[in-house]
Design a protein around this motif. Structure first.
Motif, PDB file in Angstrom:
ATOM      1  N   GLU A  68       1.960 -32.273  34.006  1.00  0.00           N
ATOM      2  CA  GLU A  68       2.571 -31.100  34.638  1.00  0.00           C
ATOM      3  C   GLU A  68       4.083 -31.048  34.388  1.00  0.00           C
ATOM      4  O   GLU A  68       4.671 -29.967  34.305  1.00  0.00           O
ATOM      5  CB  GLU A  68       2.291 -31.094  36.138  1.00  0.00           C
ATOM      6  CG  GLU A  68       0.829 -30.840  36.476  1.00  0.00           C
ATOM      7  CD  GLU A  68       0.471 -31.129  37.927  1.00  0.00           C
ATOM      8  OE1 GLU A  68       1.343 -31.611  38.691  1.00  0.00           O
ATOM      9  OE2 GLU A  68      -0.696 -30.883  38.289  1.00  0.00           O
ATOM     10  N   LEU A  69       4.712 -32.204  34.269  1.00  0.00           N
ATOM     11  CA  LEU A  69       6.154 -32.281  34.029  1.00  0.00           C
ATOM     12  C   LEU A  69       6.509 -32.188  32.548  1.00  0.00           C
ATOM     13  O   LEU A  69       7.685 -32.247  32.189  1.00  0.00           O
ATOM     14  CB  LEU A  69       6.717 -33.579  34.621  1.00  0.00           C
ATOM     15  CG  LEU A  69       6.710 -33.668  36.140  1.00  0.00           C
ATOM     16  CD1 LEU A  69       7.045 -35.080  36.597  1.00  0.00           C
ATOM     17  CD2 LEU A  69       7.686 -32.650  36.738  1.00  0.00           C
ATOM     18  N   GLY A  70       5.503 -32.054  31.682  1.00  0.00           N
ATOM     19  CA  GLY A  70       5.757 -31.937  30.252  1.00  0.00           C
ATOM     20  C   GLY A  70       6.073 -33.244  29.554  1.00  0.00           C
ATOM     21  O   GLY A  70       6.643 -33.241  28.456  1.00  0.00           O
ATOM     22  N   LYS A  71       5.708 -34.364  30.151  1.00  0.00           N
ATOM     23  CA  LYS A  71       5.904 -35.656  29.492  1.00  0.00           C
ATOM     24  C   LYS A  71       4.882 -35.780  28.369  1.00  0.00           C
ATOM     25  O   LYS A  71       3.806 -35.191  28.429  1.00  0.00           O
ATOM     26  CB  LYS A  71       5.743 -36.816  30.488  1.00  0.00           C
ATOM     27  CG  LYS A  71       6.673 -36.731  31.691  1.00  0.00           C
ATOM     28  CD  LYS A  71       8.123 -36.672  31.291  1.00  0.00           C
ATOM     29  CE  LYS A  71       9.049 -36.569  32.490  1.00  0.00           C
ATOM     30  NZ  LYS A  71      10.431 -36.323  32.096  1.00  0.00           N
ATOM     31  N   TRP A  72       5.192 -36.550  27.349  1.00  0.00           N
ATOM     32  CA  TRP A  72       4.245 -36.668  26.237  1.00  0.00           C
ATOM     33  C   TRP A  72       3.714 -38.077  26.032  1.00  0.00           C
ATOM     34  O   TRP A  72       2.776 -38.265  25.274  1.00  0.00           O
ATOM     35  CB  TRP A  72       4.812 -36.113  24.943  1.00  0.00           C
ATOM     36  CG  TRP A  72       6.070 -36.781  24.456  1.00  0.00           C
ATOM     37  CD1 TRP A  72       6.174 -37.978  23.830  1.00  0.00           C
ATOM     38  CD2 TRP A  72       7.393 -36.249  24.525  1.00  0.00           C
ATOM     39  NE1 TRP A  72       7.485 -38.252  23.518  1.00  0.00           N
ATOM     40  CE2 TRP A  72       8.245 -37.189  23.934  1.00  0.00           C
ATOM     41  CE3 TRP A  72       7.925 -35.067  25.039  1.00  0.00           C
ATOM     42  CZ2 TRP A  72       9.620 -36.995  23.833  1.00  0.00           C
ATOM     43  CZ3 TRP A  72       9.287 -34.877  24.928  1.00  0.00           C
ATOM     44  CH2 TRP A  72      10.121 -35.825  24.340  1.00  0.00           C
ATOM     45  N   ALA A  73       4.247 -39.050  26.742  1.00  0.00           N
ATOM     46  CA  ALA A  73       3.708 -40.411  26.622  1.00  0.00           C
ATOM     47  C   ALA A  73       4.015 -41.209  27.886  1.00  0.00           C
ATOM     48  O   ALA A  73       5.081 -41.056  28.485  1.00  0.00           O
ATOM     49  CB  ALA A  73       4.288 -41.124  25.401  1.00  0.00           C
ATOM     50  N   ILE A  74       3.058 -42.048  28.257  1.00  0.00           N
ATOM     51  CA  ILE A  74       3.247 -42.996  29.358  1.00  0.00           C
ATOM     52  C   ILE A  74       3.080 -44.388  28.767  1.00  0.00           C
ATOM     53  O   ILE A  74       2.085 -44.665  28.101  1.00  0.00           O
ATOM     54  CB  ILE A  74       2.207 -42.797  30.483  1.00  0.00           C
ATOM     55  CG1 ILE A  74       2.241 -41.366  31.019  1.00  0.00           C
ATOM     56  CG2 ILE A  74       2.458 -43.812  31.611  1.00  0.00           C
ATOM     57  CD1 ILE A  74       1.109 -41.058  32.004  1.00  0.00           C
ATOM     58  N   HIS A  75       4.051 -45.235  29.015  1.00  0.00           N
ATOM     59  CA  HIS A  75       3.980 -46.634  28.586  1.00  0.00           C
ATOM     60  C   HIS A  75       3.769 -47.523  29.805  1.00  0.00           C
ATOM     61  O   HIS A  75       4.222 -47.201  30.899  1.00  0.00           O
ATOM     62  CB  HIS A  75       5.276 -47.061  27.890  1.00  0.00           C
ATOM     63  CG  HIS A  75       5.468 -46.422  26.562  1.00  0.00           C
ATOM     64  ND1 HIS A  75       6.549 -46.685  25.778  1.00  0.00           N
ATOM     65  CD2 HIS A  75       4.716 -45.532  25.856  1.00  0.00           C
ATOM     66  CE1 HIS A  75       6.472 -45.997  24.649  1.00  0.00           C
ATOM     67  NE2 HIS A  75       5.368 -45.280  24.690  1.00  0.00           N
ATOM     68  N   SER A  76       3.115 -48.631  29.580  1.00  0.00           N
ATOM     69  CA  SER A  76       2.966 -49.635  30.625  1.00  0.00           C
ATOM     70  C   SER A  76       3.170 -50.998  29.996  1.00  0.00           C
ATOM     71  O   SER A  76       2.578 -51.299  28.963  1.00  0.00           O
ATOM     72  CB  SER A  76       1.566 -49.546  31.251  1.00  0.00           C
ATOM     73  OG  SER A  76       1.507 -50.365  32.396  1.00  0.00           O
ATOM     74  N   TRP A  77       4.033 -51.787  30.581  1.00  0.00           N
ATOM     75  CA  TRP A  77       4.291 -53.147  30.114  1.00  0.00           C
ATOM     76  C   TRP A  77       3.491 -54.067  31.020  1.00  0.00           C
ATOM     77  O   TRP A  77       3.734 -54.121  32.228  1.00  0.00           O
ATOM     78  CB  TRP A  77       5.767 -53.470  30.196  1.00  0.00           C
ATOM     79  CG  TRP A  77       6.633 -52.641  29.287  1.00  0.00           C
ATOM     80  CD1 TRP A  77       6.478 -51.317  28.962  1.00  0.00           C
ATOM     81  CD2 TRP A  77       7.768 -53.099  28.582  1.00  0.00           C
ATOM     82  NE1 TRP A  77       7.468 -50.934  28.103  1.00  0.00           N
ATOM     83  CE2 TRP A  77       8.273 -52.004  27.845  1.00  0.00           C
ATOM     84  CE3 TRP A  77       8.412 -54.313  28.493  1.00  0.00           C
ATOM     85  CZ2 TRP A  77       9.397 -52.113  27.027  1.00  0.00           C
ATOM     86  CZ3 TRP A  77       9.536 -54.417  27.692  1.00  0.00           C
ATOM     87  CH2 TRP A  77      10.012 -53.328  26.965  1.00  0.00           C
TER      88      TRP A  77
END
Length: 181
Positions: free
Chosen positions: A113-122
């Motif tokens: 919804e916020l227009g983010k294109w990638a989520i990373h998780s370490w």
């Protein structure tokens, strides 16, 4: 395993003492983060994208926090404004109820919804539960940072830690995944 129901809602400041406590449980495991202490409310607000911070609470009282999820920018550089890093922590007594999956699903939705294109998780390789959760939601392990940092505290004091990097590419506003652009 409890059959109690829960709801997902935005974090309220009054929830924060419980959020800190749950974060501290994660710190105690030695497999959740490189951080040494839970942040203050002010620090938390400054580091997180507050539109992505959600808690799971008991449906019956809407105040007992079972877990929380959030996203933070991976970089202050403008070119990375669409890439975030997630955090997800579940109270030990709430595990096995689907809380983590529901929270991660809500975070993914908010990021889209916020227009983010990638989520990373370490994720530390020893944190098999978190790796399995992220994999179940379409995250892919894209690499490992070897000897990322020396853990300064707890049962693993003095141990160098590897960190796996997991990534989920989200649809862009045109409906295509980031890697299809």
């Amino acid at each position: 395993m409890s059959d109690k129901r829960f709801i997902i809602r935005p974090l309220e400041q009054s929830d924060y003492a419980q959020v800190q406590e749950i974060y501290e449980h994660g710190l105690d495991t030695g497999h959740a983060t490189f951080e040494r202490h839970a942040p203050t409310w002010e620090q938390f607000q400054n580091k997180k994208i507050m539109d992505t911070v959600f808690v799971a609470v008991e449906e019956e009282d809407n105040t007992t926090v079972l877990g929380w999820v959030s996203a933070a920018p991976v970089s202050q550089r403008e070119v990375f404004h669409g890439v975030v890093e997630d955090s997800i922590y579940i109270h030990p007594g709430a595990r096995g109820r689907g809380v983590a999956g529901a929270l991660l699903d809500r975070l993914i939705q908010a990021c889209e919804e916020l227009g983010k294109w990638a989520i990373h998780s370490w994720i530390f390789p020893e944190n098999e539960g978190s790796a399995a959760l992220h994999s179940s939601r379409g995250f892919e392990k894209v690499g490992t940072f070897s000897h990322m940092a020396k853990m300064p505290y707890g049962e693993l004091a003095g141990q160098w830690r590897d960190t796996d990097v997991w990534e989920k590419l989200l649809p862009k506003p045109d409906g295509k995944a980031a890697h299809e652009a």
